[in-house]
Design a protein around this motif. Sequence first.
Motif, short mmCIF file in Angstrom:
data_model
loop_
_atom_site.label_atom_id
_atom_site.label_comp_id
_atom_site.label_asym_id
_atom_site.label_seq_id
_atom_site.Cartn_x
_atom_site.Cartn_y
_atom_site.Cartn_z
N PRO A 185 0.85 -1.20 0.00
CA PRO A 185 0.00 0.00 0.00
C PRO A 185 0.88 1.25 0.00
CG PRO A 185 -0.80 -1.60 1.59
CD PRO A 185 0.52 -2.12 1.10
N PRO A 186 0.46 2.32 -0.69
CA PRO A 186 1.31 3.51 -0.88
C PRO A 186 2.01 4.04 0.38
CG PRO A 186 -0.69 3.70 -2.17
CD PRO A 186 -0.84 2.46 -1.35
N LYS A 187 1.27 4.30 1.43
CA LYS A 187 1.90 4.86 2.63
C LYS A 187 2.82 3.85 3.31
CE LYS A 187 -0.96 8.72 4.05
NZ LYS A 187 -1.61 9.40 5.19
N THR A 188 2.39 2.59 3.29
CA THR A 188 3.23 1.54 3.87
C THR A 188 4.53 1.42 3.09
OG1 THR A 188 1.27 0.31 4.59
CG2 THR A 188 3.33 -0.92 4.45
N ARG A 189 4.43 1.49 1.76
CA ARG A 189 5.62 1.43 0.91
C ARG A 189 6.55 2.61 1.19
NH1 ARG A 189 3.27 1.37 -3.69
NH2 ARG A 189 3.47 3.57 -4.20
N GLU A 190 5.96 3.79 1.33
CA GLU A 190 6.76 4.99 1.57
C GLU A 190 7.53 4.90 2.89
OE1 GLU A 190 4.51 8.57 1.41
OE2 GLU A 190 6.24 9.87 1.81
N THR B 70 1.88 9.97 13.23
CA THR B 70 2.42 9.67 14.56
C THR B 70 3.48 8.58 14.49
OG1 THR B 70 0.77 7.95 15.01
CG2 THR B 70 0.18 10.24 15.58
N LEU B 71 4.27 8.48 15.56
CA LEU B 71 5.27 7.41 15.64
C LEU B 71 4.60 6.04 15.58
CD1 LEU B 71 7.81 8.67 18.35
CD2 LEU B 71 8.32 8.08 15.98
N LYS B 72 3.47 5.92 16.24
CA LYS B 72 2.75 4.65 16.25
C LYS B 72 2.30 4.27 14.84
CE LYS B 72 1.13 4.27 21.00
NZ LYS B 72 -0.03 4.03 21.89
N ALA B 73 1.93 5.26 14.06
CA ALA B 73 1.52 5.01 12.68
C ALA B 73 2.70 4.48 11.86
CB ALA B 73 0.97 6.27 12.05
N VAL B 74 3.87 5.07 12.07
CA VAL B 74 5.07 4.62 11.37
C VAL B 74 5.37 3.17 11.75
CG1 VAL B 74 7.58 4.91 11.15
CG2 VAL B 74 6.08 6.92 11.19
N GLU B 75 5.33 2.88 13.04
CA GLU B 75 5.59 1.52 13.51
C GLU B 75 4.57 0.53 12.94
OE1 GLU B 75 7.40 3.11 17.79
OE2 GLU B 75 5.47 2.06 17.71
N ALA B 76 3.32 0.96 12.88
CA ALA B 76 2.26 0.10 12.34
C ALA B 76 2.50 -0.21 10.86
CB ALA B 76 0.90 0.76 12.54
N HIS B 77 2.91 0.82 10.10
CA HIS B 77 3.20 0.62 8.67
C HIS B 77 4.38 -0.34 8.47
CE1 HIS B 77 0.33 3.19 6.68
NE2 HIS B 77 0.66 4.24 7.42
N MET B 78 5.42 -0.20 9.32
CA MET B 78 6.58 -1.08 9.20
C MET B 78 6.18 -2.52 9.52
SD MET B 78 9.37 0.06 8.00
CE MET B 78 10.37 -1.35 8.51
N THR B 79 5.40 -2.70 10.55
CA THR B 79 4.93 -4.04 10.92
C THR B 79 4.13 -4.65 9.78
OG1 THR B 79 4.85 -3.44 13.27
CG2 THR B 79 3.55 -5.35 12.58
N ILE C 74 3.62 -8.41 5.15
CA ILE C 74 3.26 -8.65 3.74
C ILE C 74 4.44 -9.24 2.98
CG2 ILE C 74 2.65 -7.54 1.56
CD1 ILE C 74 1.02 -5.51 3.21
N LEU C 75 5.62 -8.64 3.18
CA LEU C 75 6.81 -9.10 2.45
C LEU C 75 7.22 -10.51 2.86
CD1 LEU C 75 8.93 -5.82 2.43
CD2 LEU C 75 7.71 -6.87 0.50
N LYS C 76 7.08 -10.79 4.15
CA LYS C 76 7.42 -12.13 4.64
C LYS C 76 6.53 -13.18 3.97
CE LYS C 76 7.92 -14.87 8.85
NZ LYS C 76 7.77 -14.91 10.32
N THR C 77 5.25 -12.84 3.82
CA THR C 77 4.30 -13.77 3.18
C THR C 77 4.62 -13.92 1.69
OG1 THR C 77 2.56 -13.17 4.75
CG2 THR C 77 1.88 -14.21 2.70
#
Length: 199
Positions: free
Chosen positions: A139-144, A166-175, A180-183
């Motif tokens: 997803p665009p933001k997750t990719r960014e 927020t920092l939590k949003a960044v952490e959530a996108h990284m997770t 997704i990539l692991k799958t």
Amino acid sequence: MSDNTSFESNLFESFKEGDQAAFAYFYDKYFRRIQAFSVQFVYDKDEAENLAQEALLYLWQNRESVDSINGIQSFLYTYAKSKCLNMIRHNKVKDKFKSDVLNQKERELDIEILNSIQFDTLELTELERIIHESINDLPPKTREVFIKKRFENKKNAEIAEEMEVTLKAVEAHMTKALKILKTKLSDYLFFIFILICNN
């Protein structure tokens, strides 16, 4: 002065003069105490017994430096503690050496494994293409967030400020990205690992 105190005082004087029978009395009196004290540090009964024997031998060799009967116990405990601490320090160095040797052996084994696997340029290019496609499919933001973190080496706080999240949003996108990539790349994880190690 009690009879026992008087008896030990006389033995102490004989001990100071080099009487081995007097030394044997103090040896029997303090050996188990010093052994029990030492085992608290080295966690090895046999090693603690060796330390107790060494402490008492050192007492005998340096009996002239002990000024009073009460000084015997202090002398023995001080010597035993010093030896125990030296042993702990030595074992830490030894463990570090073992760890360094093990790590070196592991690195040599990794190199042998890498050398035994023949990758050609096409295989590596294909693998890189699959990785990039998987990242682009995020997803665009997750990719960014993932790109800023992994490829631009930015900290979460920097990413949060740049993207106004927020920092939590960044952490959530990284997770989310890693999940997704692991799958998507599960069938290629071993080869990705080899590729990373080889670069």
